[in-house]
Design a protein around this motif. Structure first.
Motif, mmCIF file in Angstrom:
data_model
loop_
_atom_site.group_PDB
_atom_site.id
_atom_site.type_symbol
_atom_site.label_atom_id
_atom_site.label_comp_id
_atom_site.label_asym_id
_atom_site.label_seq_id
_atom_site.Cartn_x
_atom_site.Cartn_y
_atom_site.Cartn_z
ATOM 1 N N VAL A 144 0.862 -1.190 0.000
ATOM 2 C CA VAL A 144 0.000 0.000 0.000
ATOM 3 C C VAL A 144 0.893 1.232 0.000
ATOM 4 O O VAL A 144 1.718 1.412 0.902
ATOM 5 C CB VAL A 144 -0.940 0.006 1.224
ATOM 6 N N ALA A 145 0.759 2.050 -1.011
ATOM 7 C CA ALA A 145 1.568 3.266 -1.101
ATOM 8 C C ALA A 145 1.236 4.196 0.059
ATOM 9 O O ALA A 145 0.068 4.331 0.444
ATOM 10 C CB ALA A 145 1.321 3.976 -2.426
ATOM 11 N N PRO A 146 2.236 4.850 0.651
ATOM 12 C CA PRO A 146 1.967 5.781 1.746
ATOM 13 C C PRO A 146 1.167 6.980 1.250
ATOM 14 O O PRO A 146 1.234 7.329 0.062
ATOM 15 C CB PRO A 146 3.364 6.199 2.212
ATOM 16 N N PRO A 147 0.411 7.630 2.133
ATOM 17 C CA PRO A 147 -0.369 8.802 1.711
ATOM 18 C C PRO A 147 0.540 9.955 1.311
ATOM 19 O O PRO A 147 1.655 10.097 1.822
ATOM 20 C CB PRO A 147 -1.196 9.148 2.958
ATOM 21 N N THR A 148 0.044 10.762 0.408
ATOM 22 C CA THR A 148 0.781 11.933 -0.069
ATOM 23 C C THR A 148 0.018 13.201 0.282
ATOM 24 O O THR A 148 -1.202 13.265 0.098
ATOM 25 C CB THR A 148 0.966 11.866 -1.598
ATOM 26 N N VAL A 149 0.713 14.206 0.794
ATOM 27 C CA VAL A 149 0.091 15.499 1.079
ATOM 28 C C VAL A 149 -0.152 16.220 -0.245
ATOM 29 O O VAL A 149 0.765 16.394 -1.051
ATOM 30 C CB VAL A 149 0.978 16.359 1.986
ATOM 31 N N VAL A 150 -1.401 16.639 -0.471
ATOM 32 C CA VAL A 150 -1.727 17.336 -1.714
ATOM 33 C C VAL A 150 -1.898 18.843 -1.501
ATOM 34 O O VAL A 150 -1.786 19.623 -2.443
ATOM 35 C CB VAL A 150 -2.999 16.739 -2.368
ATOM 36 N N SER A 151 -2.149 19.254 -0.248
ATOM 37 C CA SER A 151 -2.246 20.688 0.036
ATOM 38 C C SER A 151 -2.166 20.921 1.540
ATOM 39 O O SER A 151 -2.358 20.005 2.336
ATOM 40 C CB SER A 151 -3.559 21.280 -0.505
ATOM 41 N N ALA A 152 -1.851 22.166 1.913
ATOM 42 C CA ALA A 152 -1.830 22.578 3.314
ATOM 43 C C ALA A 152 -2.372 23.992 3.403
ATOM 44 O O ALA A 152 -2.069 24.840 2.556
ATOM 45 C CB ALA A 152 -0.416 22.505 3.877
ATOM 46 N N ALA A 153 -3.204 24.245 4.417
ATOM 47 C CA ALA A 153 -3.802 25.578 4.568
ATOM 48 C C ALA A 153 -3.923 25.914 6.044
ATOM 49 O O ALA A 153 -4.024 25.024 6.898
ATOM 50 C CB ALA A 153 -5.177 25.612 3.905
ATOM 51 N N THR A 154 -3.874 27.198 6.354
ATOM 52 C CA THR A 154 -4.042 27.649 7.733
ATOM 53 C C THR A 154 -5.403 28.315 7.892
ATOM 54 O O THR A 154 -6.012 28.767 6.923
ATOM 55 C CB THR A 154 -2.940 28.649 8.122
ATOM 56 N N ASN A 155 -5.846 28.389 9.155
ATOM 57 C CA ASN A 155 -7.080 29.141 9.412
ATOM 58 C C ASN A 155 -6.749 30.634 9.479
ATOM 59 O O ASN A 155 -5.580 31.048 9.394
ATOM 60 C CB ASN A 155 -7.764 28.649 10.686
ATOM 61 N N ALA A 156 -7.773 31.474 9.650
ATOM 62 C CA ALA A 156 -7.594 32.927 9.601
ATOM 63 C C ALA A 156 -6.685 33.444 10.709
ATOM 64 O O ALA A 156 -5.955 34.430 10.526
ATOM 65 C CB ALA A 156 -8.954 33.614 9.674
ATOM 66 N N THR A 157 -6.678 32.783 11.874
ATOM 67 C CA THR A 157 -5.867 33.254 13.000
ATOM 68 C C THR A 157 -4.469 32.650 13.015
ATOM 69 O O THR A 157 -3.640 33.013 13.853
ATOM 70 C CB THR A 157 -6.574 32.917 14.331
ATOM 71 N N GLY A 158 -4.181 31.726 12.104
ATOM 72 C CA GLY A 158 -2.860 31.123 12.023
ATOM 73 C C GLY A 158 -2.526 30.158 13.129
ATOM 74 O O GLY A 158 -1.356 29.911 13.415
ATOM 75 N N THR A 159 -3.564 29.585 13.744
ATOM 76 C CA THR A 159 -3.324 28.656 14.849
ATOM 77 C C THR A 159 -3.528 27.188 14.454
ATOM 78 O O THR A 159 -3.184 26.296 15.228
ATOM 79 C CB THR A 159 -4.278 28.979 16.020
ATOM 80 N N THR A 160 -4.080 26.960 13.283
ATOM 81 C CA THR A 160 -4.365 25.591 12.842
ATOM 82 C C THR A 160 -3.905 25.395 11.395
ATOM 83 O O THR A 160 -4.136 26.257 10.546
ATOM 84 C CB THR A 160 -5.875 25.276 12.930
ATOM 85 N N ILE A 161 -3.261 24.282 11.151
ATOM 86 C CA ILE A 161 -2.894 23.877 9.797
ATOM 87 C C ILE A 161 -3.749 22.678 9.418
ATOM 88 O O ILE A 161 -3.871 21.721 10.191
ATOM 89 C CB ILE A 161 -1.412 23.489 9.703
ATOM 90 N N THR A 162 -4.365 22.723 8.251
ATOM 91 C CA THR A 162 -5.128 21.594 7.737
ATOM 92 C C THR A 162 -4.365 20.972 6.576
ATOM 93 O O THR A 162 -4.103 21.626 5.567
ATOM 94 C CB THR A 162 -6.523 22.021 7.263
ATOM 95 N N LEU A 163 -3.986 19.713 6.750
ATOM 96 C CA LEU A 163 -3.289 18.969 5.708
ATOM 97 C C LEU A 163 -4.291 18.106 4.946
ATOM 98 O O LEU A 163 -5.097 17.390 5.565
ATOM 99 C CB LEU A 163 -2.208 18.065 6.312
ATOM 100 N N ALA A 164 -4.264 18.166 3.625
ATOM 101 C CA ALA A 164 -5.119 17.338 2.785
ATOM 102 C C ALA A 164 -4.267 16.261 2.128
ATOM 103 O O ALA A 164 -3.199 16.552 1.574
ATOM 104 C CB ALA A 164 -5.820 18.179 1.726
ATOM 105 N N PHE A 165 -4.733 15.004 2.199
ATOM 106 C CA PHE A 165 -3.997 13.862 1.641
ATOM 107 C C PHE A 165 -4.752 13.266 0.457
ATOM 108 O O PHE A 165 -5.925 13.590 0.218
ATOM 109 C CB PHE A 165 -3.796 12.800 2.729
ATOM 110 N N ASP A 166 -4.090 12.350 -0.240
ATOM 111 C CA ASP A 166 -4.695 11.738 -1.426
ATOM 112 C C ASP A 166 -5.540 10.515 -1.101
ATOM 113 O O ASP A 166 -6.043 9.849 -1.995
ATOM 114 C CB ASP A 166 -3.615 11.367 -2.447
ATOM 115 N N LYS A 167 -5.703 10.201 0.189
ATOM 116 C CA LYS A 167 -6.526 9.057 0.597
ATOM 117 C C LYS A 167 -7.025 9.291 2.015
ATOM 118 O O LYS A 167 -6.546 10.183 2.719
ATOM 119 C CB LYS A 167 -5.738 7.756 0.533
ATOM 120 N N ALA A 168 -8.018 8.500 2.411
ATOM 121 C CA ALA A 168 -8.554 8.618 3.766
ATOM 122 C C ALA A 168 -7.471 8.270 4.783
ATOM 123 O O ALA A 168 -6.643 7.378 4.565
ATOM 124 C CB ALA A 168 -9.755 7.696 3.937
#
Length: 212
Positions: A144-168
């Motif tokens: 099983v191929a490891p997950p890959t990060v496809v994007s990263a975004a922060t919230n408006a206050t810069g306290t949270t990073i949301t990482l999006a991957f190519d699989k659940a």
């Protein structure tokens, strides 16, 4: 290794066999036997640890169907089975080999492809009405191929990073120490929490240090 009377079936497997010209496989019996048969199959793309995914053995004293259920754990496994039985014998699934010697008929079969979803899967053979038979079966999971990060975004206050991957992803709660971030190429900064988003392809990481 199920046993039916004097009949026995066994499965062995080998990680990362060498490739190239045909290879010989030998079996040494621990005692005397009257008849014995064997066959070999090889698969590419199988995981190199944690095998077999699942296995089972069973026997029966009559036909016309000899079957076994394997409960696969991982998705997209191949299931392989071997049978020992008096003739006649025919395969319901995808036959890989069949050999007869004396009163013994042996065969090997698989699912002909990966099975999905995980769970109970039946392998079957057609045998004589009065046949006593024995089957061993096992499932083998793919790499099983490891997950890959496809994007990263922060919230408006810069306290949270949301990482999006190519699989659940699995729930990362309590594993925030496995993640780090940097500001302007500086030293590693830590997170104080990690959580799975309602979209399970995303993980939310809470910054414990400087805001982004």
């Amino acid at each position: 290794i199920p046993v039916s009377g004097n009949w026995r079936s066994t499965l062995y497997f080998l990680y990362s066999p060498t490739t190239g010209s045909p290879k010989s496989v030998s079996v040494t019996y621990s005692g005397s036997i009257t008849n014995g048969v064997g066959g070999v199959v090889s698969y590419s793309g199988a995981a190199l640890s944690g095998q077999p995914d699942a296995h089972n053995g069973t026997y029966g004293l009559s036909g016309p169907t000899a079957s076994i259920v394997v409960h696969t754990i991982k998705d997209n496994c191949w299931i392989f089975s071997v049978i020992a039985v008096p003739p006649p014998l025919s395969c319901v699934d995808t036959q890989r080999w069949q050999i007869a010697i004396g009163v013994l008929q042996g065969g090997g079969s698989d699912t002909g492809g990966p099975v999905t979803p995980p769970g109970d899967h039946t392998m079957s053979w057609t045998v004589g009405l009065d046949a006593y038979w024995v089957i061993s079966a096992a499932s083998f999971a793919p790499i099983v191929a490891p997950p890959t990060v496809v994007s990263a975004a922060t919230n408006a206050t810069g306290t949270t990073i949301t990482l999006a991957f190519d699989k659940a992803m699995a729930d990362p709660t309590g594993k925030h120490g496995q993640f780090k971030y940097q500001l302007g190429g500086g030293s590693d900064q830590a997170f104080s929490a990690a959580a799975l988003d309602t979209d399970t392809t995303k993980i939310k990481l809470t910054c414990s240090g400087n805001k982004i």
